[in-house]
Structures are given as C-alpha cells and as structure tokens.
Design a protein around this motif. Structure first.
Motif, PDB file in Angstrom:
ATOM      1  N   UNK A 121      12.888 -21.097 -11.303  1.00  0.00           N
ATOM      2  CA  UNK A 121      12.369 -20.061 -10.412  1.00  0.00           C
ATOM      3  C   UNK A 121      10.867 -20.253 -10.226  1.00  0.00           C
ATOM      4  N   UNK A 122      10.438 -20.296  -8.978  1.00  0.00           N
ATOM      5  CA  UNK A 122       9.021 -20.525  -8.698  1.00  0.00           C
ATOM      6  C   UNK A 122       8.166 -19.329  -9.079  1.00  0.00           C
ATOM      7  N   UNK A 123       8.711 -18.124  -8.951  1.00  0.00           N
ATOM      8  CA  UNK A 123       7.945 -16.934  -9.288  1.00  0.00           C
ATOM      9  C   UNK A 123       8.882 -15.781  -9.596  1.00  0.00           C
ATOM     10  N   UNK A 124       8.850 -15.292 -10.836  1.00  0.00           N
ATOM     11  CA  UNK A 124       9.616 -14.112 -11.230  1.00  0.00           C
ATOM     12  C   UNK A 124       8.660 -12.930 -11.145  1.00  0.00           C
ATOM     13  N   UNK A 125       8.824 -12.107 -10.121  1.00  0.00           N
ATOM     14  CA  UNK A 125       7.858 -11.054  -9.833  1.00  0.00           C
ATOM     15  C   UNK A 125       8.094  -9.772 -10.631  1.00  0.00           C
ATOM     16  N   UNK A 126       9.341  -9.537 -11.072  1.00  0.00           N
ATOM     17  CA  UNK A 126       9.664  -8.236 -11.658  1.00  0.00           C
ATOM     18  C   UNK A 126       9.902  -8.298 -13.164  1.00  0.00           C
ATOM     19  N   UNK A 127       9.371  -9.320 -13.831  1.00  0.00           N
ATOM     20  CA  UNK A 127       9.516  -9.408 -15.288  1.00  0.00           C
ATOM     21  C   UNK A 127       8.415  -8.576 -15.938  1.00  0.00           C
ATOM     22  N   UNK A 128       8.812  -7.676 -16.819  1.00  0.00           N
ATOM     23  CA  UNK A 128       7.892  -6.709 -17.403  1.00  0.00           C
ATOM     24  C   UNK A 128       6.709  -7.397 -18.095  1.00  0.00           C
ATOM     25  N   UNK A 129       5.516  -6.895 -17.792  1.00  0.00           N
ATOM     26  CA  UNK A 129       4.324  -7.381 -18.464  1.00  0.00           C
ATOM     27  C   UNK A 129       3.554  -8.448 -17.720  1.00  0.00           C
ATOM     28  N   UNK A 130       4.065  -8.870 -16.542  1.00  0.00           N
ATOM     29  CA  UNK A 130       3.383  -9.890 -15.764  1.00  0.00           C
ATOM     30  C   UNK A 130       3.169  -9.365 -14.344  1.00  0.00           C
ATOM     31  N   UNK A 131       2.109  -8.583 -14.127  1.00  0.00           N
ATOM     32  CA  UNK A 131       1.906  -7.956 -12.815  1.00  0.00           C
ATOM     33  C   UNK A 131       1.721  -8.960 -11.690  1.00  0.00           C
ATOM     34  N   UNK A 132       1.270 -10.156 -12.006  1.00  0.00           N
ATOM     35  CA  UNK A 132       1.107 -11.195 -10.994  1.00  0.00           C
ATOM     36  C   UNK A 132       2.363 -12.033 -10.839  1.00  0.00           C
ATOM     37  N   UNK A 133       3.366 -11.729 -11.668  1.00  0.00           N
ATOM     38  CA  UNK A 133       4.547 -12.576 -11.704  1.00  0.00           C
ATOM     39  C   UNK A 133       4.309 -13.770 -12.619  1.00  0.00           C
ATOM     40  N   UNK A 134       5.376 -14.497 -12.908  1.00  0.00           N
ATOM     41  CA  UNK A 134       5.265 -15.687 -13.747  1.00  0.00           C
ATOM     42  C   UNK A 134       6.326 -16.678 -13.293  1.00  0.00           C
ATOM     43  N   UNK A 135       5.986 -17.937 -13.280  1.00  0.00           N
ATOM     44  CA  UNK A 135       6.975 -18.941 -12.895  1.00  0.00           C
ATOM     45  C   UNK A 135       7.980 -19.120 -14.028  1.00  0.00           C
ATOM     46  N   UNK A 136       9.186 -19.511 -13.652  1.00  0.00           N
ATOM     47  CA  UNK A 136      10.202 -19.762 -14.667  1.00  0.00           C
ATOM     48  C   UNK A 136       9.791 -20.846 -15.640  1.00  0.00           C
ATOM     49  N   UNK A 137       9.087 -21.867 -15.127  1.00  0.00           N
ATOM     50  CA  UNK A 137       8.637 -22.959 -15.994  1.00  0.00           C
ATOM     51  C   UNK A 137       7.637 -22.465 -17.030  1.00  0.00           C
ATOM     52  N   UNK A 138       6.707 -21.596 -16.615  1.00  0.00           N
ATOM     53  CA  UNK A 138       5.728 -21.067 -17.568  1.00  0.00           C
ATOM     54  C   UNK A 138       6.395 -20.176 -18.611  1.00  0.00           C
ATOM     55  N   UNK A 139       7.339 -19.352 -18.166  1.00  0.00           N
ATOM     56  CA  UNK A 139       8.044 -18.486 -19.101  1.00  0.00           C
ATOM     57  C   UNK A 139       8.816 -19.315 -20.117  1.00  0.00           C
TER      58      UNK A 139
END
Length: 550
Positions: A269-287
């Motif tokens: 996933x290029x950007x997970x926008x609704x994962x708690x604690x990441x207001x800017x979103x986070x990429x799946x690779x970073x997570x």
C-alpha cells in the motif's frame, strides 16, 4: 568517500540556532553534517546550493516565525528541490494551527514546540524516527547489488520487486540501453540466456538466480537456527508481525516465516491514511519495516524468503515442513498467511504478467511506466491507494470497476481524493476483455457490462486488485476451512474432528488445538490493517493459555 547527508537547522535568533546545533551535533554529528542558517533567505540559498551540488538533505528543522520568509516558505522550497527530505517545523505554542495546516501544504512530518528541553525526551526520539525513515529510502553512491536484465522480463521484474519489498538497495542495468553490456557479459562469461545476471557487492556473479539465492547472499536469513520454538508464525503481514512482536516480548521463543517480504499485501500500500497515530498517513512499506525491526529487537527469528510445504500433527507438537526440506518443531502455531489477489480472467493476462500486467503495485512498476496511460482494475481500498500513488508518476490513471460506483467497496476518504484528482478517471460497468502487445503490454480491450460493446485503449500497464483468495491451501488437510477457503476458528467451529483436549476451542484457535489463525486468512476477519494487528496481538494471549496445559 561520499559526503555526509545534511541536517539543516534554520532560526533567525542566533541563541536558538546555536542551542539547536549544540544539541544535534553530539547525537547526529557522526553520521550527518549539521548546517545552520540564520534566517529564511540564507536557508533558501543553502537548500538551492545543495540541490545544485546533488548533496543529500536528510532533514530540515525550521523555525516558523522569521521576518519576510516564514518557516513554511522555506519548507515549500525544500519540498520542491529535496522531496525526500524530512520536514520539521519549530514553533511556539501559538503557531500550532500553522503547523497543522503545514501537513497539507508542505507534507510536514512533525512540529516541535519550544522549548524542547530535555532533548532526550522531546527532540531526539522524534528526529530518530524521521531519520530512520529517511535512511530506509536513501540511496548513496551505489556500491551494492546490480541486476542486469530486460525491463520486460518477468524474472527480472520479480527479482527487483523482491529486493524492493525487502528494502535491499540495488541498481538495475537495462539490457537494451547499457552500451557496455556486451563487454560486461563477456567478462562474466555469460550470454543473454543467462539473464537476469546479478552481481553482488563482493563481486560474485549469479546467473538467473532465485530469490532465495540472492536473499542469502544479501544477508537475509533463510534457514532457522533452532529446531524447536514455542510459537511458529507463518506469514509476516500485519497480523503475523503483531503476533511475533507480542510473542517474543512476552518471553516465547518465536519463529516468523515469510515467503515474500514483511508486510504482506499491506506492505504494497502506497499510503495508509486511516491507521491510528499517523495523521499524515504511512506507507505499507514503512509500517512493515518498523514492525519487522521491532520484532527482531525483541528476539524474533525472521526467515525471508521461506515457505511452508505442510504441517504434520504429532500431538502435542506440530512439525512444520519447509520447502527447503528442513523441519521445525512447534509447541504452537499462528497462521497469518493472508490472502492473494484473484487472477484476472482475460485473454493475454498470463502472457503479459510482469511485462505490463501486475498484481499489486510498487515503486518498481510505477517508475517503469512513467508518463504512460495506466489502468487500475478493482474498487477496494488497495485499488484506490494504488491509483493515487500512480498519479505521482503519470497523469493518466483510469480505475475500472464492474459495479456502478465505488461507494460500496472503498473508504470515503479515498473516494473523495479520487474525485478531486485531475489525473484519475473512473470507468464503471466495465471489465477487461483482453490485453495485447509485443515484447510488453501496449493496449487493453475493455468491455461494457451493460451492452457488451468493446473499445481498445493504449496502455502502459494494468494493475490488478480484484477479490481475495485465502492463502490456506498448504493447511487444507490440517485445519477446517469454509467453502471459500478461509480458516474457521473459535466459536465458528462445529464439533471439530480430532479435537482431543478437554476444553472448548479458544478465540482464534483452529480445529487443531494449539494452531491459531489471525488476519485476512481467517473467516470473519474485517480485513483492515488495524484489525489484523489487533487479531495478531490478541492471539498470543490464547497461545499462552494453550501452552500452560502442555
């Protein structure tokens, strides 16, 4: 030797500027060069000079309140010239509204309010996290793995995709554009038939290697060091990583087995926008990278790539047979093997898979199809995230769905982003009839589901995100599956065969005592990243309850 990456500090008050530099140098000075700028204009000059000299800017820590040129103004220029640099605003309490709006304006990564004392609590943890993220994507002067092959070779694509998803840096040499290729092949004693050719940092050359061969030489662990473990987790998606972290942190010897790369489908996933604690979103690779690092810090033994062929029941233990012939004894198991995208049944799809047709997407494919018309097939969140990600590489993205709208299958925040994007269009009541081309995909034929009319369209790539198939075939003879192949657990089990312990199945437990399932592979999963993490972590409590009675 390559120059150190830069940390830029900007403040028009010399006392503050000196204080920040004083705190940063002992902590980061060995790896980074700390550069100060006494005001907005001086900062802009530094940012432009670094870009002209092709020097890497890792992080800009910029004060907001400066005369003439504000911190946000400096960060706008930084975003344009150094898009990968991390951007941090130094603010007074009164500036927090500006900082929050800066998330949208300049992709602000964080804002720090003055004063930041003690730095060990209020400064270093924030910058450590951001710099770790930056380092994960940083590519210094290259001295690592080189892949020589055709960009339209399925084998070459799979190797590049594997290395990218495991965040192993490499440089690709295009078979058709490198003028020294013939000489290079001759020196290696190779021919075009031996491609892809992989050269390791120590000079070793591998001809047409498997992922396992490259992984083992690149430092990944592909075989277990032990023979028996308290818990074996199969699948390193969000649920598997969570289970491994909680298992190891609570004292269980934990083995985590992953066939491709940590992160599973979520890792793409290029950007997970609704994962708690990441207001800017986070990429799946970073997570995935953060979770894998956390797991290994707690002592999880992670095998990548490694595959399980079958699981043998020898009560009270389970014998895990890997495809390399090795065997592992498990006191308990957690199955988190997830799902895969269903194959698109259209003429030409199999032929062009890896050569313009892809299941999922990553930067590898996106870079290959810059400025080309691309199609995204599917209406779920993964398809929406992929479509928006691809707009960073082309302004011609078309989403194809069979239904009349995205409302039933995609989250509203993604739908809203797609609606306002000039680069994304939506074709409803449409399906792919066929794809065709020469050495690579060139055109796609679309069919209306309303009237059957077909139209041809130029296409650089087709990215497929349709349906989900449980990856449970390897345990089909071990645990109970439902009609769709998802693993049945806990209260959904009805009189499981071979149940030989004097208790009811625990939550997340399969029809075999001590074997649990979590995440997308489990019947009843909500199929969201946060839900998968919750299931994986909750499963470990029940693993403990099972082990107490062995």
């Amino acid at each position: 030797m390559a120059s150190k990456p830069i940390i830029l500090v900007v403040d028009d008050e010399n006392v503050v500027l000196s204080a920040v530099q004083r705190d940063l140098r002992p902590k980061y000075g060995d790896e980074y060069r700390i550069v100060g700028a006494a005001g907005g204009q001086e900062a802009l000059d530094v940012v432009r000079t670094l870009a002209q000299r092709d020097q890497p800017l890792a992080l800009a820590l910029v004060d907001q309140r400066m005369p003439d040129i504000t911190g946000i103004d400096v960060l706008k220029e930084t975003l344009e010239l150094h898009p990968d640099a991390k951007r941090v605003l130094l603010t007074a309490y009164a500036d927090t509204d500006v900082a929050i709006s800066g998330i949208n304006e300049v992709g602000l990564d964080f804002y720090i309010t003055k004063p930041w004392d003690p730095p060990e609590e209020r400064l270093y943890p924030i910058l450590d996290d951001l710099l770790d993220d930056w380092q994960a994507g940083y590519r210094p002067i290259f001295e690592g793995i080189r892949i020589v092959g055709s960009p339209w070779s399925k084998e070459t694509h799979e190797l590049k995709n594997f290395l990218t998803r495991n965040q192993i840096p490499y440089r690709a040499v295009d078979l058709f554009s490198d003028t020294d290729l013939a000489r290079e092949l001759d020196l290696a004693g190779a021919t075009v038939a031996d491609l892809p050719l992989v050269t390791m940092p120590d000079g070793e050359t591998l001809f047409h290697p498997s992922n396992v061969e490259v992984a083992s030489r690149a430092g990944l662990k592909t075989t277990a060091t032990g023979k028996a473990y308290d818990v074996v987790v199969v699948g390193a998606g969000p649920s598997g990583l969570a289970a491994a972290v909680y298992g190891a942190s609570e004292g269980l010897s934990t083995l985590l087995i992953e066939e491709r790369a940590p992160g599973g489908q979520a890792g793409q996933s290029s950007r997970i926008e609704n994962y708690l604690g990441f207001p800017k979103g986070i990429s799946g690779a970073d997570l995935a990278r953060r979770a894998a690092t956390q797991a290994e810090r707690f002592g999880v033994e992670l095998l990548v790539p490694a595959s399980v062929e079958r699981v043998e029941r020898k009560d009270p233990f389970r014998i895990v047979h890997l495809t390399d012939g090795s065997e592992i004894t498990a006191r308990s198991m957690v199955i988190t093997s997830g799902v895969s995208y269903r194959q698109l049944e259209a003429e030409g799809v199999d032929e062009f898979t890896g050569r313009g047709v892809y299941y999922g997407t990553s930067r590898v494919e996106a870079m290959l199809h810059q400025n080309e018309p691309v199609f995204v097939v599917g209406g779920g969140n993964s398809a929406g995230q992929a479509a928006l990600f691809l707009t960073g590489f082309t302004d011609n993205v078309t989403i194809i769905i069979r239904s009349a709208s995205l409302a039933a299958s995609m989250s509203q925040y993604l739908i809203s982003a797609i609606e306002v994007s000039d680069a994304v269009s939506l074709m409803t009541a449409t399906q792919v009839a066929s794809v065709f081309g020469s050495d690579r995909l060139e055109r796609v034929r679309l069919r209306s589901t309303d009237n059957g009319d077909e139209t041809d369209h130029p296409a650089g790539a087709v990215f497929i995100f349709i349906g989900q198939k449980a990856r449970s075939e390897w345990v089909a003879d071990l645990v109970e599956l439902n009609q769709r192949g998802f693993i049945v657990t806990g209260g959904d089990l009805s009189a499981p065969k071979g149940w030989n312990v004097e208790r009811e199945p625990l939550p997340f437990e399969t029809s075999v005592p001590g074997v649990f399932a979590a995440g997308d592979v489990r019947q009843g999963s909500i199929q969201r990243v946060a839900g998968a993490v919750g299931e994986g972590s909750a499963t470990i409590r029940n693993v403990h309850r099972h082990l107490e009675h062995l």
